[in-house]
Design a protein around this motif. Structure first.
Motif, PDB file in Angstrom:
ATOM      1  N   UNK A 159       0.832  -1.207   0.000  1.00 24.22           N
ATOM      2  CA  UNK A 159       0.000   0.000   0.000  1.00 24.22           C
ATOM      3  C   UNK A 159       0.861   1.250   0.000  1.00 24.22           C
ATOM      4  N   UNK A 160       1.937   1.234   0.788  1.00 24.84           N
ATOM      5  CA  UNK A 160       2.822   2.397   0.856  1.00 24.84           C
ATOM      6  C   UNK A 160       3.470   2.672  -0.498  1.00 24.84           C
ATOM      7  N   UNK A 161       4.040   1.607  -1.110  1.00 22.08           N
ATOM      8  CA  UNK A 161       4.698   1.811  -2.402  1.00 22.08           C
ATOM      9  C   UNK A 161       3.684   2.160  -3.487  1.00 22.08           C
ATOM     10  N   UNK A 162       2.479   1.600  -3.366  1.00 21.07           N
ATOM     11  CA  UNK A 162       1.436   1.955  -4.328  1.00 21.07           C
ATOM     12  C   UNK A 162       1.061   3.425  -4.195  1.00 21.07           C
ATOM     13  N   UNK A 163       0.913   3.902  -2.934  1.00 19.35           N
ATOM     14  CA  UNK A 163       0.603   5.319  -2.723  1.00 19.35           C
ATOM     15  C   UNK A 163       1.751   6.209  -3.190  1.00 19.35           C
ATOM     16  N   UNK A 164       2.997   5.769  -2.911  1.00 24.62           N
ATOM     17  CA  UNK A 164       4.157   6.550  -3.344  1.00 24.62           C
ATOM     18  C   UNK A 164       4.235   6.630  -4.865  1.00 24.62           C
ATOM     19  N   UNK A 165       3.994   5.496  -5.499  1.00 27.34           N
ATOM     20  CA  UNK A 165       4.001   5.478  -6.963  1.00 27.34           C
ATOM     21  C   UNK A 165       2.882   6.355  -7.521  1.00 27.34           C
ATOM     22  N   UNK A 166       1.705   6.264  -6.884  1.00 29.63           N
ATOM     23  CA  UNK A 166       0.582   7.098  -7.321  1.00 29.63           C
ATOM     24  C   UNK A 166       0.856   8.568  -7.102  1.00 29.63           C
TER      25      UNK A 166
END
Length: 442
Positions: free
Chosen positions: A19-26
């Motif tokens: 979730x963190x990396x997904x949010x960071x990527x987003x």
């Protein structure tokens, strides 16, 4: 740390990291897309200001703080918004120019045009960087808020699934934990998972084998102690009698012969016990090979020919051409030697003994017959029991009572069956049948 805690911790950590990396990527992609949109907006505003300047319209000197501008004609400042300084920035037509004034960082864009009168008009448009950051953060907040609310529900679902999936393993662990050292009963699970079913089956097989082994050892130990008590007592009596005869100078050869016979009897009992212990399911399967039963029977007859001659007995061997099976030579030799010695011992002097090998479509059979007095129908089921001996017409014959017990045990190891009946010669017929799956030669 338990497997359950490890799985829950690892899965929830993996979900949080994802979730963190997904949010960071987003967030990075959002900032990138917003930069393009804001750059296009800067270009649109610069074009709008330029068109107003060309038409000599009055531009507002104040703005809402979101955008600021400067208009230069032939290098001279002709108009600007309230936030902009009077000096000209060293800006270009690219979107990556950043300047600092008014206590803020601004991103600038320069639009230049030369009109028909050869006047150069330059429009510099600036936007606060904080506006872009606030927009990106608001979008990031919108993206991450559902994830933050979803994480507790994901954790609960992960906990429920892992707890339910590991329930059979926890139940098995609890059953094993509650077992004492003497409890070798099977463990059971309601609808065990596919991955755990082989473990459960192997574990129960191990318990059964251990239980059988312990029972076998207990029974063998108790019966051995009981069986050896008699020959040991007889040896003591023999030793006492020899000592008395020696003291009285009355030693005879018969006393030494009797001593030798009792020693041989004790040695035979011990030999039979060792043979019975040697052939266990644990070590049998590792020692199988293709065995020719005719060769085994010939070796057995040759080893006991002196005993046959001493009893003046005639023996015959009748075989066909298909008499090989997968087994253990020494075990089969022990099996048929016990059967032959029983026939020699119980059939009497000048009797007839016949060994026959027959092969059928689904089995191979070996029968040992004699012309002795045989046994009653009441005694036949008991002859396979360890240390059982007939107490009627054969009570004068010495033995350990282990022979047929060993025979049945070895037959079972070969997946065979054993049966006793009246012989065509008038005595006892012992038949050993092996299944066709073990036949080595067709």
């Amino acid at each position: 740390m338990s497997i359950k805690k490890q799985l829950i911790t690892l899965i929830i950590s993996a979900v949080m990291l994802a979730s963190f990396f997904s949010a960071l990527y987003g967030y990075k992609n959002t900032v990138k897309q917003l930069d393009l949109i804001f750059d296009q907006e800067l270009h649109s505003i610069a074009t709008f200001v330029l068109n107003m300047s060309k038409s000599n319209q009055v531009l507002p000197s104040t703005a809402d703080g979101v955008f600021a501008f400067q208009v230069f004609k032939n290098g001279k400042l002709v108009s600007k918004s309230e936030q902009m300084p009077n000096s000209k920035f060293n800006a270009s037509s690219k979107y990556n120019n950043e300047v600092f004034f008014g206590g803020k960082r601004w991103k600038t864009y320069l639009l230049k045009e030369v009109n028909t009168e050869k006047d150069t008009i330059e429009v510099l448009v600036a936007q606060p960087m904080s506006s872009r950051i606030e927009s990106a953060e608001s979008i990031l907040f919108v993206i991450t808020t559902p994830l933050l609310f979803a994480l507790p529900f994901i954790a609960l679902i992960v906990f429920y699934i892992i707890n339910k999936s590991l329930k059979p393993l926890v139940s098995l662990s609890q059953q094993l934990k509650n077992k004492n050292t003497d409890d070798l009963s099977e463990v059971s699970l309601t609808k065990p998972p596919i991955e755990l079913a082989p473990v459960l089956n192997r574990l129960n097989q191990l318990f059964v084998r251990l239980s059988d082994s312990f029972d076998r050892e207990k029974q063998l130990t108790a019966n051995t102690a009981h069986e050896l008590r008699t020959p040991i007592s007889v040896l003591k009596i023999n030793a006492h009698n020899i000592q008395k005869s020696f003291e009285n100078n009355k030693l005879t050869n018969e006393e030494f012969t009797e001593l030798q016979q009792n020693v041989d009897r004790m040695a035979h009992v011990i030999e039979q016990i060792i043979a019975l212990y040697r052939f266990t399911p644990e070590n049998f399967t590792q020692k199988t090979e293709t065995v020719d039963l005719e060769v085994v029977l010939q070796d057995v007859i040759g080893s006991n020919f002196d005993l046959l001659s001493a009893h003046q007995q005639n023996i015959a061997l009748d075989t066909d051409s298909k008499n090989s099976l997968l087994g253990n030579y020494f075990a089969l030799y022990t099996l048929f030697e016990n059967l032959l010695k029983n026939a020699i011992k119980y059939s009497g002097n000048k009797s007839e003994i016949k060994l026959t090998i027959t092969h059928e479509s689904n089995s191979i059979t070996v029968s040992v017959e004699d012309s002795g007095p045989g046994m009653s129908n009441e005694e036949l089921p008991k002859i396979y029991e360890r240390f059982y001996r007939v107490d009627s017409q054969h009570s004068h014959i010495k033995g350990s009572g282990l022979g047929l017990s060993i025979v049945k045990h070895i037959t079972t190891l070969h997946n065979g069956e054993i049966s006793c009946s009246r012989s065509s010669l008038g005595g006892l017929c012992v038949t050993v049948t092996f299944p066709n799956i073990l036949v080595g030669v067709e």
